[in-house]
Design a protein around this motif. Structure first.
Motif, mmCIF file in Angstrom:
data_model
loop_
_atom_site.group_PDB
_atom_site.id
_atom_site.type_symbol
_atom_site.label_atom_id
_atom_site.label_comp_id
_atom_site.label_asym_id
_atom_site.label_seq_id
_atom_site.Cartn_x
_atom_site.Cartn_y
_atom_site.Cartn_z
ATOM 1 N N ARG A 31 5.845 11.835 -4.736
ATOM 2 C CA ARG A 31 5.859 12.792 -5.851
ATOM 3 C C ARG A 31 5.700 14.226 -5.347
ATOM 4 O O ARG A 31 6.299 15.168 -5.887
ATOM 5 N N ALA A 32 4.870 14.411 -4.313
ATOM 6 C CA ALA A 32 4.627 15.756 -3.785
ATOM 7 C C ALA A 32 5.904 16.390 -3.252
ATOM 8 O O ALA A 32 6.056 17.617 -3.280
ATOM 9 N N PHE A 33 6.833 15.550 -2.774
ATOM 10 C CA PHE A 33 8.086 16.068 -2.219
ATOM 11 C C PHE A 33 9.258 15.898 -3.177
ATOM 12 O O PHE A 33 10.418 16.023 -2.778
ATOM 13 N N GLY A 34 8.957 15.631 -4.448
ATOM 14 C CA GLY A 34 10.005 15.560 -5.457
ATOM 15 C C GLY A 34 10.865 14.322 -5.394
ATOM 16 O O GLY A 34 12.004 14.318 -5.875
ATOM 17 N N MET A 35 10.363 13.240 -4.809
ATOM 18 C CA MET A 35 11.133 11.996 -4.759
ATOM 19 C C MET A 35 10.923 11.201 -6.042
ATOM 20 O O MET A 35 9.873 11.293 -6.681
ATOM 21 N N ARG A 36 11.904 10.394 -6.396
ATOM 22 C CA ARG A 36 11.852 9.597 -7.618
ATOM 23 C C ARG A 36 11.207 8.243 -7.319
ATOM 24 O O ARG A 36 11.722 7.464 -6.499
ATOM 25 N N VAL A 37 10.087 7.957 -7.961
ATOM 26 C CA VAL A 37 9.423 6.659 -7.837
ATOM 27 C C VAL A 37 9.805 5.827 -9.048
ATOM 28 O O VAL A 37 9.462 6.167 -10.176
ATOM 29 N N ARG A 38 10.524 4.744 -8.795
ATOM 30 C CA ARG A 38 10.995 3.903 -9.899
ATOM 31 C C ARG A 38 9.914 2.942 -10.392
ATOM 32 O O ARG A 38 9.711 2.787 -11.591
ATOM 33 N N ARG A 39 9.252 2.271 -9.418
ATOM 34 C CA ARG A 39 8.261 1.251 -9.785
ATOM 35 C C ARG A 39 7.045 1.335 -8.875
ATOM 36 O O ARG A 39 7.167 1.626 -7.680
ATOM 37 N N TYR A 40 5.883 1.060 -9.460
ATOM 38 C CA TYR A 40 4.619 0.987 -8.718
ATOM 39 C C TYR A 40 3.893 -0.270 -9.202
ATOM 40 O O TYR A 40 3.424 -0.325 -10.342
ATOM 41 N N PHE A 41 3.862 -1.305 -8.341
ATOM 42 C CA PHE A 41 3.280 -2.585 -8.743
ATOM 43 C C PHE A 41 2.263 -3.068 -7.717
ATOM 44 O O PHE A 41 2.446 -2.871 -6.505
ATOM 45 N N VAL A 42 1.224 -3.711 -8.216
ATOM 46 C CA VAL A 42 0.280 -4.432 -7.366
ATOM 47 C C VAL A 42 0.589 -5.914 -7.532
ATOM 48 O O VAL A 42 0.628 -6.423 -8.657
ATOM 49 N N GLY A 43 0.826 -6.615 -6.404
ATOM 50 C CA GLY A 43 1.132 -8.032 -6.440
ATOM 51 C C GLY A 43 2.621 -8.303 -6.314
ATOM 52 O O GLY A 43 3.449 -7.383 -6.292
ATOM 53 N N PHE A 44 2.950 -9.604 -6.226
ATOM 54 C CA PHE A 44 4.334 -10.055 -6.142
ATOM 55 C C PHE A 44 4.551 -11.174 -7.161
ATOM 56 O O PHE A 44 3.602 -11.705 -7.734
ATOM 57 N N GLY A 45 5.813 -11.538 -7.343
ATOM 58 C CA GLY A 45 6.118 -12.628 -8.249
ATOM 59 C C GLY A 45 6.331 -12.163 -9.680
ATOM 60 O O GLY A 45 6.672 -10.995 -9.935
ATOM 61 N N PRO A 46 6.089 -13.056 -10.643
ATOM 62 C CA PRO A 46 6.308 -12.712 -12.059
ATOM 63 C C PRO A 46 5.404 -11.573 -12.514
ATOM 64 O O PRO A 46 4.250 -11.468 -12.087
ATOM 65 N N THR A 47 5.906 -10.738 -13.383
ATOM 66 C CA THR A 47 5.132 -9.613 -13.914
ATOM 67 C C THR A 47 4.138 -10.094 -14.964
ATOM 68 O O THR A 47 4.506 -10.798 -15.909
ATOM 69 N N VAL A 48 2.876 -9.729 -14.797
ATOM 70 C CA VAL A 48 1.836 -10.059 -15.779
ATOM 71 C C VAL A 48 1.900 -9.067 -16.931
ATOM 72 O O VAL A 48 1.920 -9.435 -18.098
ATOM 73 N N PHE A 49 1.912 -7.789 -16.574
ATOM 74 C CA PHE A 49 2.102 -6.751 -17.586
ATOM 75 C C PHE A 49 2.604 -5.492 -16.888
ATOM 76 O O PHE A 49 2.453 -5.337 -15.674
ATOM 77 N N SER A 50 3.207 -4.604 -17.653
ATOM 78 C CA SER A 50 3.692 -3.338 -17.095
ATOM 79 C C SER A 50 3.835 -2.324 -18.217
ATOM 80 O O SER A 50 3.856 -2.675 -19.398
ATOM 81 N N TRP A 51 3.911 -1.067 -17.843
ATOM 82 C CA TRP A 51 4.172 0.000 -18.797
ATOM 83 C C TRP A 51 4.950 1.111 -18.087
ATOM 84 O O TRP A 51 4.946 1.188 -16.858
ATOM 85 N N ARG A 52 5.613 1.910 -18.833
ATOM 86 C CA ARG A 52 6.437 2.976 -18.260
ATOM 87 C C ARG A 52 5.882 4.339 -18.653
ATOM 88 O O ARG A 52 5.487 4.557 -19.801
ATOM 89 N N LYS A 92 16.089 13.653 1.595
ATOM 90 C CA LYS A 92 15.015 14.594 1.903
ATOM 91 C C LYS A 92 14.901 14.790 3.413
ATOM 92 O O LYS A 92 15.359 13.957 4.197
ATOM 93 N N PRO A 93 14.262 15.900 3.860
ATOM 94 C CA PRO A 93 14.074 16.130 5.299
ATOM 95 C C PRO A 93 13.321 14.962 5.951
ATOM 96 O O PRO A 93 12.463 14.321 5.316
ATOM 97 N N TRP A 94 13.606 14.730 7.220
ATOM 98 C CA TRP A 94 13.036 13.563 7.909
ATOM 99 C C TRP A 94 11.499 13.595 7.933
ATOM 100 O O TRP A 94 10.854 12.560 7.784
ATOM 101 N N TRP A 95 10.936 14.792 8.074
ATOM 102 C CA TRP A 95 9.477 14.870 8.189
ATOM 103 C C TRP A 95 8.801 14.518 6.861
ATOM 104 O O TRP A 95 7.703 13.963 6.845
ATOM 105 N N GLN A 96 9.472 14.833 5.742
ATOM 106 C CA GLN A 96 8.931 14.438 4.448
ATOM 107 C C GLN A 96 8.979 12.916 4.293
ATOM 108 O O GLN A 96 8.051 12.299 3.764
ATOM 109 N N ARG A 97 10.055 12.314 4.766
ATOM 110 C CA ARG A 97 10.175 10.858 4.696
ATOM 111 C C ARG A 97 9.087 10.182 5.512
ATOM 112 O O ARG A 97 8.500 9.176 5.078
ATOM 113 N N VAL A 98 8.798 10.730 6.689
ATOM 114 C CA VAL A 98 7.754 10.145 7.549
ATOM 115 C C VAL A 98 6.390 10.255 6.869
ATOM 116 O O VAL A 98 5.596 9.303 6.877
ATOM 117 N N ILE A 99 6.109 11.405 6.264
ATOM 118 C CA ILE A 99 4.819 11.579 5.584
ATOM 119 C C ILE A 99 4.680 10.591 4.434
ATOM 120 O O ILE A 99 3.611 10.000 4.223
#
Length: 404
Positions: A31-52, A92-99
């Protein structure tokens, strides 16, 4: 039992929070470098709950053994819309990607420092300057036999060490010329000389002396219950002083950093030894003895957390959680996909490749083709999954027992 289950639950929660904060590190950096974050999830497998919220979907999945932060355009194979393109990670610049790729690792390090700081102020950290040398605390006779795991036979009179002139307060420096930095090394060395005369190098009142001692031959039980003849001289260690040092809020800062540096070195050595310990973990599933230093899964670590809570060892509880975070930080730096270190390696490869192309008068080649890395990625992911399953099974059928 209640405190044990509470400890298990709290440690499992601590691991879940660790995972969430690791992924939050990636999200915040993106977010600090203006990148688009589509999803942020804890865990794997079926979704228990989510919100947008905004462009990001947040949620919890059924298997809390990991997590992910889906950033648009993380690789060249990730399709992005025209609207996402200006915010795609690959543009984005390579150094932003590394950070951004380091965001989770940095978060794990920060968690480690915060936990250790809290322990330093609230309870104290192990003293790096503690005197572990073999100071003589008690001299006694030597029981001839061992009855069971916790009982020795009776004895009377003086033991070989006392008869030879060893005194309480002496420091044993060496046995038969073999340096003995602590009392366990003294005991181990003496056991090898049943019925023989050995020379102890000692320090007494600032003077170094040599004392010959006739070692008694005694019978002791091995871990498998067999009788073995070993040496003994009737010496017990003096209590080790100042093992834990508690710090004030200000002095805890350098103490935490110093201790973290020592842990970093030890954790790096542990990570290097990790692959060699997996066969032993697998063997423990089928009845072999489980090494206390062997790797543990979320299941095993939570179980140990329960044991610590049951004994009110909360400082060790939080230090274990801190150590887990430091291990995860170093583990994620391993330059193999799909780990963060593998993605960083690809970015650095692109930088070096394009610099070479520039010297040759060529234009940059653009993002690397991740399809060529798929065989390696699948192999590493499969290997990690297999190791994870093996360790979890071992933690269920033959867990690490830190209290015997």
């Amino acid at each position: 039992m209640g405190s044990y289950l509470l400890g298990v639950a709290l440690f499992a929660l601590g691991i879940a929070v660790t995972i969430a904060l690791h992924e939050l590190g990636h999200l915040m950096a993106a977010r600090a470098f203006g990148m688009r974050v589509r999803r942020y999830f804890v865990g794997f497998g079926p979704t228990v709950f989510s919100w947008r919220k905004g462009h990001t979907e947040y949620g919890l999945k059924a298997v809390p053994l990991g997590g992910f932060c889906d950033i648009a355009g993380m690789t060249n194979q990730d399709e992005v819309t025209a609207e996402e393109a200006p915010h795609a990670m690959r543009n984005k610049p390579w150094w932003q990607r590394v950070i951004v790729l380091l965001g989770g690792i940095i978060m794990n390090v920060l968690i480690t420092l915060v936990l250790l700081y809290g322990v330093a102020v609230g309870n104290g950290l192990p003293n790096p300057n503690v005197d572990l040398r073999a100071h003589v605390g008690e001299l006694s006779c030597v029981p001839a036999t061992q009855i069971d795991a916790n009982t020795l036979s009776e004895c009377q009179g003086t033991g070989p060490a006392q008869e030879a002139g060893l005194a309480v307060g002496d420091t044993i420096l060496a046995v038969e010329g073999q340096d003995t930095p602590d009392f366990p090394s003294v005991a181990e060395a003496v056991r090898a000389y049943p019925g023989q005369t050995i020379t102890l190098d000692i320090e007494r009142d600032g003077q170094q002396l040599q004392i010959p001692v006739e070692v008694a031959a005694v019978e002791r039980l091995t871990t498998t219950g067999e009788t073995k003849t070993v040496g003994a001289i009737g010496v017990s260690s003096a209590p080790i002083k100042d093992v834990i040092v508690q710090y004030g809020p200000a002095e805890a800062v350098p103490a935490t950093l110093r201790f973290s540096g020592e842990w970093l070195k030890a954790t790096g050595q542990g990570l290097a030894a990790f692959p060699a310990k997996i066969p032993g973990v697998a063997a423990s599933i089928f009845g072999a003895e489980r090494d206390k230093e062997s790797p543990m899964s979320v299941v095993g670590a939570s179980r140990v957390g329960g044991e610590l809570a049951q004994r009110d060892s909360w400082a060790t509880f939080f230090m274990l959680l801190a150590n887990l975070n430091l291990f995860l930080a170093l583990f994620n730096l391993v330059p193999l996909p799909p780990l963060d270190g593998g993605h960083i390696a690809v970015v650095l490869y692109e930088v070096i490749r394009d610099k070479i192309r520039k010297l040759r008068g060529l234009a940059p080649a653009g993002p690397a083709d991740y399809t060529k890395l798929m065989p390696l990625t699948i192999t590493v992911a499969g290997l990690l999954l297999t190791i994870g399953v093996v360790v979890i099974i071992a933690d269920v059928v033959n867990p690490v027992r830190i209290f015997g």
